[in-house]
Design a protein around this motif. Structure first.
Motif, mmCIF file in Angstrom:
data_model
loop_
_atom_site.group_PDB
_atom_site.id
_atom_site.type_symbol
_atom_site.label_atom_id
_atom_site.label_comp_id
_atom_site.label_asym_id
_atom_site.label_seq_id
_atom_site.Cartn_x
_atom_site.Cartn_y
_atom_site.Cartn_z
ATOM 1 N N GLN A 1 48.686 45.298 33.643
ATOM 2 C CA GLN A 1 49.633 45.635 32.579
ATOM 3 C C GLN A 1 49.725 44.482 31.574
ATOM 4 N N LEU A 2 49.789 43.249 32.091
ATOM 5 C CA LEU A 2 49.825 42.084 31.202
ATOM 6 C C LEU A 2 48.543 41.998 30.375
ATOM 7 N N ASP A 3 47.426 42.305 31.003
ATOM 8 C CA ASP A 3 46.162 42.276 30.258
ATOM 9 C C ASP A 3 46.142 43.343 29.162
ATOM 10 N N ALA A 4 46.671 44.496 29.456
ATOM 11 C CA ALA A 4 46.687 45.573 28.462
ATOM 12 C C ALA A 4 47.558 45.210 27.268
ATOM 13 N N GLN A 5 48.585 44.400 27.492
ATOM 14 C CA GLN A 5 49.499 43.993 26.422
ATOM 15 C C GLN A 5 49.046 42.719 25.711
ATOM 16 N N ASP A 6 47.986 42.091 26.206
ATOM 17 C CA ASP A 6 47.543 40.785 25.706
ATOM 18 C C ASP A 6 46.847 40.929 24.351
ATOM 19 N N PRO A 7 47.374 40.335 23.273
ATOM 20 C CA PRO A 7 46.709 40.444 21.971
ATOM 21 C C PRO A 7 45.371 39.714 21.914
ATOM 22 N N LEU A 8 45.102 38.847 22.888
ATOM 23 C CA LEU A 8 43.835 38.106 22.909
ATOM 24 C C LEU A 8 42.834 38.701 23.899
ATOM 25 N N ARG A 9 43.108 39.877 24.442
ATOM 26 C CA ARG A 9 42.285 40.411 25.533
ATOM 27 C C ARG A 9 40.822 40.590 25.139
ATOM 28 N N ASP A 10 40.536 40.890 23.880
ATOM 29 C CA ASP A 10 39.154 41.165 23.486
ATOM 30 C C ASP A 10 38.300 39.905 23.406
ATOM 31 N N PHE A 11 38.920 38.726 23.351
ATOM 32 C CA PHE A 11 38.146 37.500 23.197
ATOM 33 C C PHE A 11 37.335 37.164 24.444
ATOM 34 N N ARG A 12 37.719 37.689 25.583
ATOM 35 C CA ARG A 12 36.920 37.463 26.799
ATOM 36 C C ARG A 12 35.476 37.927 26.584
ATOM 37 N N TYR B 1 39.406 33.199 27.529
ATOM 38 C CA TYR B 1 38.524 34.076 28.299
ATOM 39 C C TYR B 1 39.031 34.435 29.691
ATOM 40 N N ASN B 2 40.085 33.797 30.190
ATOM 41 C CA ASN B 2 40.622 34.215 31.480
ATOM 42 C C ASN B 2 41.653 35.321 31.292
ATOM 43 N N THR B 3 41.749 36.183 32.299
ATOM 44 C CA THR B 3 42.678 37.305 32.263
ATOM 45 C C THR B 3 43.732 37.136 33.352
ATOM 46 N N PHE B 4 44.780 37.945 33.254
ATOM 47 C CA PHE B 4 45.801 37.947 34.297
ATOM 48 C C PHE B 4 45.246 38.530 35.590
ATOM 49 N N GLU B 5 44.293 39.453 35.453
ATOM 50 C CA GLU B 5 43.655 39.955 36.672
ATOM 51 C C GLU B 5 42.838 38.852 37.335
ATOM 52 N N ASP B 6 42.183 37.998 36.544
ATOM 53 C CA ASP B 6 41.502 36.827 37.123
ATOM 54 C C ASP B 6 42.474 36.019 37.975
ATOM 55 N N VAL B 7 43.637 35.740 37.405
ATOM 56 C CA VAL B 7 44.634 34.940 38.115
ATOM 57 C C VAL B 7 45.070 35.641 39.397
ATOM 58 N N TYR B 8 45.296 36.944 39.304
ATOM 59 C CA TYR B 8 45.685 37.705 40.494
ATOM 60 C C TYR B 8 44.609 37.594 41.571
ATOM 61 N N ARG B 9 43.339 37.717 41.192
ATOM 62 C CA ARG B 9 42.244 37.660 42.165
ATOM 63 C C ARG B 9 42.178 36.293 42.840
ATOM 64 N N VAL B 10 42.392 35.226 42.071
ATOM 65 C CA VAL B 10 42.434 33.891 42.668
ATOM 66 C C VAL B 10 43.597 33.799 43.650
ATOM 67 N N GLY B 11 44.738 34.364 43.266
ATOM 68 C CA GLY B 11 45.872 34.388 44.178
ATOM 69 C C GLY B 11 45.553 35.102 45.484
ATOM 70 N N GLU B 12 44.771 36.183 45.392
ATOM 71 C CA GLU B 12 44.361 36.905 46.601
ATOM 72 C C GLU B 12 43.540 36.014 47.529
ATOM 73 N N VAL B 13 42.579 35.286 46.953
ATOM 74 C CA VAL B 13 41.734 34.408 47.765
ATOM 75 C C VAL B 13 42.566 33.318 48.432
ATOM 76 N N LEU B 14 43.501 32.743 47.679
ATOM 77 C CA LEU B 14 44.346 31.702 48.233
ATOM 78 C C LEU B 14 45.265 32.271 49.316
ATOM 79 N N ALA B 15 45.730 33.490 49.134
ATOM 80 C CA ALA B 15 46.591 34.108 50.142
ATOM 81 C C ALA B 15 45.840 34.349 51.432
ATOM 82 N N GLU B 16 44.596 34.760 51.326
ATOM 83 C CA GLU B 16 43.781 34.960 52.534
ATOM 84 C C GLU B 16 43.581 33.638 53.265
ATOM 85 N N TRP B 17 43.358 32.576 52.517
ATOM 86 C CA TRP B 17 43.211 31.254 53.145
ATOM 87 C C TRP B 17 44.522 30.815 53.785
ATOM 88 N N ALA B 18 45.642 30.999 53.045
ATOM 89 C CA ALA B 18 46.941 30.555 53.550
ATOM 90 C C ALA B 18 47.300 31.274 54.850
#
Length: 426
Positions: free
Chosen positions: A12-23, A406-423
């Motif tokens: 949702q944050l990515d869809a609202q991001d005015p810079l989303r196309d720059f990726r 070039y980073n997205t909020f989904e990128d951040v979420y995915r990193v959070g997933e990896v860290l959660a699996e490690w934690a």
């Protein structure tokens, strides 16, 4: 903003991001599974703009078709190429065009500026820097001090955090400057500390340094293109930065220099001179006696590295098209805040994982430094193995930088997933 730890929220944050196309304007390396990696290492090397190759190719064509006449002919005469970069560069660092020039590489420029702005006397010879500054800064200062016949152990004063803390308090920096008083010749600090990600109060530091009669400069390697800068208004004397991190201008890309306008008409100011810094209206008369160009351009030594400057021009155009630092900063604070939110939800103790970057968004850019007290290298190698590209810094810090271009909020979420699996395995 109230964050939520869900993929739908990130999208949702990515869809609202005015810079989303720059990726889509950047080339993202593949992960081991063949998908795009999660690239969080823009604080070491920014990604390649899709326009970079064509920008360099145009100059190869000029070289092919014009040869030496390319210095004076074609759409981008090489003799004046650095002038093409002045306006955009000035906007990035909050300067007037006369105060900036693009040339050389970062540490070369730091040395050139210290020749001019570190001029010790018998009583005013101290230079102040943060402890644990990037090694190039440490080495540059050590050698500059020795060149003046001084002992680095005596002349260089380092600022260290209070016991049990990782970052410097502004009041402690101010107090140290005041304490050194008229023995202080020059303050040279990073605008952002590369290890912790702390943004220093450059305006306050400059005021304090000037109040005791010292010159003040900054290495902006981790700040230029990352946070809003106002070098002219802050009254900074000098600064330099690289272009290959947040400015995405390629490995070893050209560096930028800032020299405040008040020095623009001081040809007598000591500097190391070169032909390209000579008054360009008289340059080809080949006369003795150095007459510098007005402003920062007078610190140039040699003709510009056009191929790398062409790539830099293409990268600067992306920043301009995105709306410059105000737009990038707005997204940066959200991206970094979301990453912080997800990490804080892991439920780990400080003995397991600690964010040593300031929690205050005003005191950080788009970087979080994670102090891993045990087996940090194992976590870093796991991240790399699953396609999360971060940065390891000895002895036990992982730096993650969500870059707004070039980073997205989904990128951040995915990193959070990896860290959660490690934690969950801790």
């Amino acid at each position: 903003m109230t964050f939520e730890p869900t993929l739908d929220f990130a999208r949702q944050l990515d869809a609202q991001d005015p810079l989303r196309d720059f990726r889509q304007h950047f080339l993202i390396p593949p992960a081991p599974d063949g998908q795009e990696c999660l690239y969080f290492c823009g604080n070491s090397l920014g990604l390649q703009p899709r326009t970079a190759r064509a920008a360099a190719e145009r100059q190869f064509e000029n070289w092919q078709n014009l040869a030496v006449e390319g210095h004076f002919k074609g759409e981008t005469p090489w003799m004046y190429f650095h002038q093409r970069l002045q306006d955009a560069t000035a906007r990035i660092v909050g300067a007037k065009p006369v105060e900036v020039v693009v040339m050389n590489n970062l540490t070369t420029n730091l040395h050139l500026l210290l020749v001019s702005f570190y001029q010790p006397t018998a009583t005013r010879y101290k230079v102040l820097m943060e402890a644990g500054a990037f090694p190039s800064d440490q080495y540059a200062l050590e050698t500059q001090v020795r060149m003046r016949g001084l002992n680095p152990d005596d002349a260089i004063v380092e600022l260290t955090p209070r016991p049990g803390e990782y970052t410097l308090r502004t009041e402690d920096i101010m107090a140290r400057i005041e304490e050194l008083g008229d023995s202080l010749c020059t303050v040279i600090m990073g605008g952002i500390n590369y290890y912790t990600g702390q943004v220093y109060d450059m305006a306050a530091i400059t005021r304090a340094g000037h109040a005791v009669g010292a010159t003040v400069g900054f290495d902006l390697a981790h700040a230029a293109g990352n946070i809003p800068l106002h070098l002219h208004d802050w009254d900074v004397d000098f600064a330099c930065w690289c272009s290959y991190k947040y400015l995405n201008s390629g490995p070893g890309g050209v560096s930028g220099v800032f020299v405040h306008e008040r020095f623009a008409d001081q040809p007598e100011l000591l500097r190391l001179a070169g032909w390209w810094g000579y008054d360009d209206k008289e340059r080809f008369k080949m006369k003795k006696g150095f007459r510098p160009m007005r402003g920062a351009a007078g610190w140039q030594l040699s003709n510009g590295a056009v191929l790398t400057m062409a790539v830099h021009e293409a990268a600067l155009a992306e920043h301009e098209a995105a709306g410059g630092m105000p737009a990038l900063r707005q997204k940066s604070e959200l991206l970094t805040g979301y990453l912080e939110f997800l990490i804080n939800r892991l439920g780990l103790t400080k003995q397991q994982l600690e964010i040593i970057t300031p929690a205050d968004p005003a005191q950080r850019g788009c970087q979080l430094s994670l102090l891993i007290h045990h087996n940090g290298r194992d976590l870093f190698e796991h991240l790399m193995a699953v396609g999360v590209i971060g940065d390891w810094r000895e002895p036990n810090v992982i730096r993650l930088a969500p870059v707004p271009l070039y980073n997205t909020f989904e990128d951040v979420y995915r990193v959070g997933e990896v860290l959660a699996e490690w934690a969950a395995r801790q």
